[in-house]
Enzyme design. Structure first.
Site, PDB file in Angstrom:
ATOM      1  N   HIS A 101      35.737  44.148  40.396  1.00  0.00           N
ATOM      2  CA  HIS A 101      36.846  44.383  39.478  1.00  0.00           C
ATOM      3  C   HIS A 101      37.085  45.852  39.135  1.00  0.00           C
ATOM      4  O   HIS A 101      38.070  46.183  38.481  1.00  0.00           O
ATOM      5  CB  HIS A 101      36.635  43.572  38.179  1.00  0.00           C
ATOM      6  CG  HIS A 101      37.911  42.972  37.661  1.00  0.00           C
ATOM      7  ND1 HIS A 101      37.933  41.940  36.741  1.00  0.00           N
ATOM      8  CD2 HIS A 101      39.207  43.275  37.913  1.00  0.00           C
ATOM      9  CE1 HIS A 101      39.182  41.640  36.449  1.00  0.00           C
ATOM     10  NE2 HIS A 101      39.977  42.421  37.156  1.00  0.00           N
ATOM     11  N   ASP A 124      39.669  36.569  32.693  1.00  0.00           N
ATOM     12  CA  ASP A 124      38.294  36.947  33.023  1.00  0.00           C
ATOM     13  C   ASP A 124      37.340  36.342  31.995  1.00  0.00           C
ATOM     14  O   ASP A 124      37.708  36.186  30.824  1.00  0.00           O
ATOM     15  CB  ASP A 124      38.200  38.488  32.970  1.00  0.00           C
ATOM     16  CG  ASP A 124      37.027  39.085  33.736  1.00  0.00           C
ATOM     17  OD1 ASP A 124      37.210  40.178  34.316  1.00  0.00           O
ATOM     18  OD2 ASP A 124      35.938  38.469  33.746  1.00  0.00           O
ATOM     19  N   HIS A 126      34.893  38.024  31.189  1.00  0.00           N
ATOM     20  CA  HIS A 126      34.431  39.299  30.628  1.00  0.00           C
ATOM     21  C   HIS A 126      35.617  40.197  30.263  1.00  0.00           C
ATOM     22  O   HIS A 126      36.684  40.086  30.851  1.00  0.00           O
ATOM     23  CB  HIS A 126      33.559  40.035  31.648  1.00  0.00           C
ATOM     24  CG  HIS A 126      32.516  39.183  32.282  1.00  0.00           C
ATOM     25  ND1 HIS A 126      32.726  38.488  33.460  1.00  0.00           N
ATOM     26  CD2 HIS A 126      31.250  38.899  31.905  1.00  0.00           C
ATOM     27  CE1 HIS A 126      31.620  37.826  33.782  1.00  0.00           C
ATOM     28  NE2 HIS A 126      30.708  38.044  32.860  1.00  0.00           N
ATOM     29  N   ASP A 128      35.465  43.615  30.513  1.00  0.00           N
ATOM     30  CA  ASP A 128      35.480  44.784  31.412  1.00  0.00           C
ATOM     31  C   ASP A 128      36.010  46.021  30.698  1.00  0.00           C
ATOM     32  O   ASP A 128      36.733  46.822  31.298  1.00  0.00           O
ATOM     33  CB  ASP A 128      36.312  44.488  32.668  1.00  0.00           C
ATOM     34  CG  ASP A 128      35.729  43.353  33.487  1.00  0.00           C
ATOM     35  OD1 ASP A 128      36.363  42.961  34.502  1.00  0.00           O
ATOM     36  OD2 ASP A 128      34.663  42.841  33.119  1.00  0.00           O
ATOM     37  N   HIS A 141      32.479  47.959  37.324  1.00  0.00           N
ATOM     38  CA  HIS A 141      33.336  46.754  37.304  1.00  0.00           C
ATOM     39  C   HIS A 141      33.384  46.143  35.909  1.00  0.00           C
ATOM     40  O   HIS A 141      34.191  45.255  35.656  1.00  0.00           O
ATOM     41  CB  HIS A 141      32.918  45.732  38.368  1.00  0.00           C
ATOM     42  CG  HIS A 141      31.680  44.946  38.036  1.00  0.00           C
ATOM     43  ND1 HIS A 141      31.472  43.693  38.551  1.00  0.00           N
ATOM     44  CD2 HIS A 141      30.603  45.225  37.251  1.00  0.00           C
ATOM     45  CE1 HIS A 141      30.320  43.236  38.118  1.00  0.00           C
ATOM     46  NE2 HIS A 141      29.773  44.153  37.332  1.00  0.00           N
ATOM     47  N   ASP A 232      40.143  37.656  37.576  1.00  0.00           N
ATOM     48  CA  ASP A 232      38.751  37.617  38.017  1.00  0.00           C
ATOM     49  C   ASP A 232      38.397  36.158  38.245  1.00  0.00           C
ATOM     50  O   ASP A 232      38.531  35.338  37.332  1.00  0.00           O
ATOM     51  CB  ASP A 232      37.871  38.221  36.907  1.00  0.00           C
ATOM     52  CG  ASP A 232      36.427  38.397  37.331  1.00  0.00           C
ATOM     53  OD1 ASP A 232      35.810  39.382  36.885  1.00  0.00           O
ATOM     54  OD2 ASP A 232      35.927  37.552  38.100  1.00  0.00           O
ATOM     55  N   ASP A 234      35.809  34.679  38.211  1.00  0.00           N
ATOM     56  CA  ASP A 234      34.790  34.155  37.287  1.00  0.00           C
ATOM     57  C   ASP A 234      35.383  33.683  35.958  1.00  0.00           C
ATOM     58  O   ASP A 234      34.659  33.219  35.077  1.00  0.00           O
ATOM     59  CB  ASP A 234      33.622  35.132  37.072  1.00  0.00           C
ATOM     60  CG  ASP A 234      33.959  36.350  36.219  1.00  0.00           C
ATOM     61  OD1 ASP A 234      33.269  37.383  36.391  1.00  0.00           O
ATOM     62  OD2 ASP A 234      34.868  36.295  35.359  1.00  0.00           O
ATOM     63  N   GLU A 277      36.278  39.581  42.657  1.00  0.00           N
ATOM     64  CA  GLU A 277      34.916  39.105  42.421  1.00  0.00           C
ATOM     65  C   GLU A 277      34.530  37.854  43.204  1.00  0.00           C
ATOM     66  O   GLU A 277      33.558  37.187  42.855  1.00  0.00           O
ATOM     67  CB  GLU A 277      34.644  38.934  40.915  1.00  0.00           C
ATOM     68  CG  GLU A 277      34.766  40.219  40.095  1.00  0.00           C
ATOM     69  CD  GLU A 277      33.611  41.221  40.271  1.00  0.00           C
ATOM     70  OE1 GLU A 277      32.626  40.904  40.960  1.00  0.00           O
ATOM     71  OE2 GLU A 277      33.712  42.337  39.711  1.00  0.00           O
TER      72      GLU A 277
END
Ligand SMILES: N[C@@H](CSCCS(N)(=O)=O)C(=O)O
Ligand SMILES: [Mn+2]
Ligand SMILES: [Mn+2]
Length: 323
Positions: A101, A124, A126, A128, A141, A232, A234, A277
């Protein structure tokens, strides 16, 4: 000028130096192998496949604080920014395939160069949004967004390799969807900057329809803006997307992720997208890798207008029977 044309550019960004695990550089190929181009070609788009960028790994690239490969990541993003900028300038909706990312730094900056009024939707697990000073891992990332935001610049050190980048995004033009693993430093930044975010708890409480509606309203109600979607993989539950570097339980269902992509398509404002990712070396089985890559194809196709209800061309365009 909104770049929400109906021609699509594909750029492969086989990049991995924003984190420490091997394999995410094979993400673009895995997504291609899962049938991306065939899927998009059935959607009647002019398709421009720019192939995969050839990133330079710099031999001398000492850590900056505990941040590995700063110059290699900075140079890769400078190259990607140029490629994305060219694709957007050519009038394409630009799809960047990752790779980790950290490549969003270049992808969003390249998009911004030609769409200065863009807004950013970050999907995401996360945020980031660590800075080099708050990052627990040093991995870039997990810091991408902090390089883009004007309001964070007094908190950001000069990182070698990023002198080409001038922060350009306002915190009010950013929304997060899917957060469920936010570091303390990131939480402070989100609260202190008043950034709009919707966690998985918000989705549990309000449902994906309301979260999507509030996200798009937050970004677009004052002014319709080109959308950059940085997705992302994830963000999805690890049961759906296991082949990724930082899986976190309790993610988006398939239907939630596809609904979100459909609604973003329905704005008619999607101008560039990252799908990042996917790490094909991290799936326990070949099926796990293929499921992750196939999900990436589904999200991209839905973002570009593929619908679950199907579609048809007007009958007068069909070949007359017997021809
Ligand atoms: N917040 C953690 C994990 S960051 C995960 C990055 S990504 N792109 O969402 O997989 C960190 O900063 O190292
Ligand atoms: Mn991410
Ligand atoms: Mn993530």
């Amino acid at each position: 000028l909104h770049n929400c044309s109906h021609s699509v550019a594909i750029i492969g960004a086989p990049f991995s130096k924003g984190q420490k695990r091997r394999g995410v550089e094979h993400g673009p190929q895995a997504i291609r192998d899962a049938g991306l181009l065939d899927r998009l070609s059935t959607m009647d788009y002019p398709l421009h496949d720019y192939g995969d960028l050839n990133f330079t790994h710099l031999a001398k690239d000492e850590c900056f604080m505990h941040v590995p490969f700063p110059r290699t990541v900075g140079l890769a993003n400078k190259m990607l920014a140029s490629a994305v900028g060219s694709a957007v300038e050519a009038g394409h909706t630009c799809i960047t395939l990752g790779g980790d990312h950290s490549l969003a730094i270049g992808s969003v900056q390249g998009h911004y160069k030609h769409c200065p009024d863009l807004c950013l939707i970050w999907v995401d697990a996360h945020a980031d949004i660590n800075t080099p000073l708050t990052s627990p891992s040093g991995n870039l990332h997990g810091q991408s967004v902090s390089f883009l935001l004007k309001e964070l610049q007094d908190k950001m050190p000069e990182v070698p390799g990023f002198s080409w980048l001038k922060p350009f995004l306002s915190t009010s033009d950013l929304v997060y969807i899917g957060l469920r693993d936010v570091d303390p430093g990131e939480h402070y930044i989100l609260k202190n900057c008043g950034i709009q975010y919707f966690t998985m708890r918000d989705i549990d409480r309000m449902g994906i329809q309301r979260v999507t509606e509030m996200s798009l309203d937050h970004l677009l109600s004052r002014k319709q803006k080109p959308i950059h979607l940085s997705f992302d993989i994830d963000a999805f539950d690890p049961s759906l997307a296991p082949a990724t570097g930082t899986p976190v339980n309790g993610g988006l269902t398939y239907r939630e992720g596809i609904y979100l992509a459909e609604e973003i398509n329905n704005t008619g404002l999607l101008s560039a997208m990252d799908l990042v990712e996917v790490n094909p070396t991290l799936g326990a089985t070949r099926e796990a890798v293929e499921a992750t890559a196939s999900l990436a194809v589904d999200v991209i196709a839905a973002s570009l207008g593929k619908t679950r209800e199907g579609a048809h061309i007007s009958f007068d365009k069909l070949p007359s029977p017997g021809t």
